[in-house]
Write a protein that holds these residues in place. Structure first.
Motif, mmCIF file in Angstrom:
data_model
loop_
_atom_site.group_PDB
_atom_site.id
_atom_site.type_symbol
_atom_site.label_atom_id
_atom_site.label_comp_id
_atom_site.label_asym_id
_atom_site.label_seq_id
_atom_site.Cartn_x
_atom_site.Cartn_y
_atom_site.Cartn_z
ATOM 1 N N LYS A 134 1.795 6.570 9.469
ATOM 2 C CA LYS A 134 2.065 8.220 9.404
ATOM 3 C C LYS A 134 0.896 9.205 7.894
ATOM 4 C CE LYS A 134 6.493 7.622 12.072
ATOM 5 N NZ LYS A 134 8.162 7.790 12.168
ATOM 6 N N SER A 165 -1.784 11.772 8.348
ATOM 7 C CA SER A 165 -1.258 13.541 8.303
ATOM 8 C C SER A 165 -2.444 13.073 7.309
ATOM 9 C CB SER A 165 -0.028 13.581 7.383
ATOM 10 O OG SER A 165 0.963 13.116 7.722
ATOM 11 N N GLU A 206 -1.969 0.761 14.142
ATOM 12 C CA GLU A 206 -0.826 1.079 15.857
ATOM 13 C C GLU A 206 -1.108 0.510 16.431
ATOM 14 O OE1 GLU A 206 -1.684 5.111 16.446
ATOM 15 O OE2 GLU A 206 -1.031 6.313 14.571
#
Length: 98
Positions: A62, A66, A90
């Motif tokens: 994550k 970002s 992922e």
């Protein structure tokens, strides 16, 4: 305020308001992204992650996503390849914990 302090304040303000500050931000964010991707790469090679490692892995994916989003806004670099790499991280997570 002394002359030296005024001069220093002017220098800092001019750096802050110039494109130079953007370059500093981009360099720092790229450094952070590089560290996170290295850590993800090490975790990626493992076949099983402990609960703590899994939490770190998810948080790092994550965070890296970002960082890439912010970097795309601050720079003209192409982050497509890094997005593909992040997608593979992922997918590995999805495969490991179906």
């Amino acid at each position: 305020m002394s002359y030296e302090k005024k001069l220093l304040t002017q220098i800092v303000e001019s750096i802050y308001s110039s494109d130079f500050s953007d370059y500093i931000v981009v360099a720092r964010l790229n450094y952070s992204l590089d560290l996170i991707l290295r850590e993800l790469g090490q975790s990626y090679r493992k076949t099983k992650l402990s609960p703590a490692q899994l939490t770190d892995y998810i948080d790092n994916v994550k965070y890296a996503a970002s960082l890439i989003t912010v970097l795309e806004a601050f720079s003209v670099e192409d982050y497509y390849e890094l997005r593909l790499k992040l997608n593979s991280y992922e997918e590995k997570l999805k495969d490991m914990y179906k």
